[in-house]
Write an enzyme that holds these catalytic residues in place. Sequence first.
Site, PDB file in Angstrom:
ATOM      1  N   GLU A  26       0.851  -1.205   0.000  1.00  0.00           N
ATOM      2  CA  GLU A  26       0.000   0.000   0.000  1.00  0.00           C
ATOM      3  C   GLU A  26       0.874   1.238   0.000  1.00  0.00           C
ATOM      4  O   GLU A  26       1.861   1.305   0.755  1.00  0.00           O
ATOM      5  CB  GLU A  26      -0.900  -0.051   1.239  1.00  0.00           C
ATOM      6  CG  GLU A  26      -2.295   0.467   1.017  1.00  0.00           C
ATOM      7  CD  GLU A  26      -3.116  -0.367   0.035  1.00  0.00           C
ATOM      8  OE1 GLU A  26      -3.098  -0.061  -1.166  1.00  0.00           O
ATOM      9  OE2 GLU A  26      -3.770  -1.321   0.490  1.00  0.00           O
ATOM     10  N   THR A  48       2.897   2.018  -2.159  1.00  0.00           N
ATOM     11  CA  THR A  48       4.196   1.725  -2.776  1.00  0.00           C
ATOM     12  C   THR A  48       4.168   2.017  -4.268  1.00  0.00           C
ATOM     13  O   THR A  48       5.221   2.160  -4.883  1.00  0.00           O
ATOM     14  CB  THR A  48       4.574   0.244  -2.574  1.00  0.00           C
ATOM     15  OG1 THR A  48       3.419  -0.545  -2.850  1.00  0.00           O
ATOM     16  CG2 THR A  48       5.041  -0.034  -1.163  1.00  0.00           C
ATOM     17  N   SER A  59     -13.536   2.398  -7.171  1.00  0.00           N
ATOM     18  CA  SER A  59     -14.635   2.629  -8.111  1.00  0.00           C
ATOM     19  C   SER A  59     -14.240   3.733  -9.094  1.00  0.00           C
ATOM     20  O   SER A  59     -14.689   3.738 -10.241  1.00  0.00           O
ATOM     21  CB  SER A  59     -15.911   2.998  -7.363  1.00  0.00           C
ATOM     22  OG  SER A  59     -15.673   4.101  -6.533  1.00  0.00           O
ATOM     23  N   GLU A  86      -7.207  11.217 -13.444  1.00  0.00           N
ATOM     24  CA  GLU A  86      -7.277  11.299 -11.982  1.00  0.00           C
ATOM     25  C   GLU A  86      -6.347  12.415 -11.468  1.00  0.00           C
ATOM     26  O   GLU A  86      -6.708  13.181 -10.584  1.00  0.00           O
ATOM     27  CB  GLU A  86      -6.879   9.936 -11.399  1.00  0.00           C
ATOM     28  CG  GLU A  86      -6.991   9.826  -9.926  1.00  0.00           C
ATOM     29  CD  GLU A  86      -8.181   8.986  -9.480  1.00  0.00           C
ATOM     30  OE1 GLU A  86      -8.823   8.308 -10.295  1.00  0.00           O
ATOM     31  OE2 GLU A  86      -8.470   9.033  -8.269  1.00  0.00           O
ATOM     32  N   ASP A 129      -4.416   1.022  -9.263  1.00  0.00           N
ATOM     33  CA  ASP A 129      -5.858   0.808  -9.394  1.00  0.00           C
ATOM     34  C   ASP A 129      -6.256   0.622 -10.851  1.00  0.00           C
ATOM     35  O   ASP A 129      -7.012  -0.284 -11.204  1.00  0.00           O
ATOM     36  CB  ASP A 129      -6.630   1.997  -8.814  1.00  0.00           C
ATOM     37  CG  ASP A 129      -6.264   2.258  -7.365  1.00  0.00           C
ATOM     38  OD1 ASP A 129      -5.592   1.404  -6.762  1.00  0.00           O
ATOM     39  OD2 ASP A 129      -6.653   3.315  -6.836  1.00  0.00           O
TER      40      ASP A 129
END
Length: 382
Positions: free
Chosen positions: A35, A37, A128, A161, A173
Amino acid sequence: MNKELIKTIRARFKTKFNLEPMMIFSPGRINIIGEHTDYNDGFVFPAAVDKGIVAAIQKSESDVSIACASDKNEIIEFSLKNLKPMAQGSWQNYILGVVSEIQNRSKKIGNFNIVFGGDIPGGAGMSSSAALENSVVFGLNEVFNLGLSKHDMILISQKAEHNYVGVKCGIMDQYASMFGIENNALLLDCRTVKSKPFQIDFKDHELILINTNVKHSLSDSAYNDRRSVCESISELLKVKALRDATEYDLETVKDQVTPENYQKALYVIQENDRAVKASKAMGAGDLITLGKLIYGSHEGLQNQYKVSCDELDFLVAQAKLNGRVLGARMMGGGFGGCTINLVAKNESENFKIQAAKAYKAKFNKACSIYDVKLSNGTHIIK
Ligand code: GLA
């Protein structure tokens, strides 16, 4: 996949636009370990799940494009020219951002209509948002024959994003959502953006997600802050990213950084190491070691990287009380969302009941519990 959701989204599109749409499913993801990373060029261990975004999309002859968020019953009409981000936090930015980033690559698209809906709540830490971005770029690539590779598409989603949503996320993601493989988790090297699939069969254990149903504000700015701390310490160490540093290297600049930032960088170096060790443990079928690494990850996220919250810490502490839960940790960016738990199958019903009861008693609100099914990445629904 959620057949009801597919039916609803298709029907809404047909009623509104009187056309047969192309249907896309784009999954959310879990992350077993690794996480924070990804933006340090390190390793992560995510998998796509069978929950995510369903989108219906088609070209339009009109001189505007229309996007409809089915769950919210909200619609936006926009022109493809002069796109700008909308207010922070609005769902429209995921769509506008992808359109704008496609155009920045000199790809030509025409007007289009899209209706989308999903079955993972926003803020669950299950991406999501990446699922939505991927569904848009994938759909536009299909209907306008843009010739984008999946690799191009995830970079477009990520840029959307960064520039429209305002979160300087890594690539985990978007990658997991696009490239997921049924029944597999992917050990992803975020520097090369290549992954190694691991077939997941925990035999008499399984993964369970518990959603705190909270999402604390400021999580986006806290995320971006963490990223810039990591970048400034890499600079100090004269390495490209913290992935290239050892604990020993970090020690050499200890007196040049605050104790808080030292701990953050230390966390990243240790978490990267845990992710690699976890893949080895998994390869060897050693769930005890895997579980310990998962608990270790949470401890680092809570005490060193400081991206957890009371609700997540409480759920992990509950898991620790139960000897048949081998590991538990917060998942995703933090400040809310889900914990991921590695639990003995014949204990899971009991664990779910206990955790839900304790959570309710402590916070006077309900958590949500999800079983996990690992699924394929973004694809057309026939
Ligand atoms: C969010 C970001 C990812 C990753 C995780 C933390 O989900 O989008 O890129 O950094 O947080 O591991």
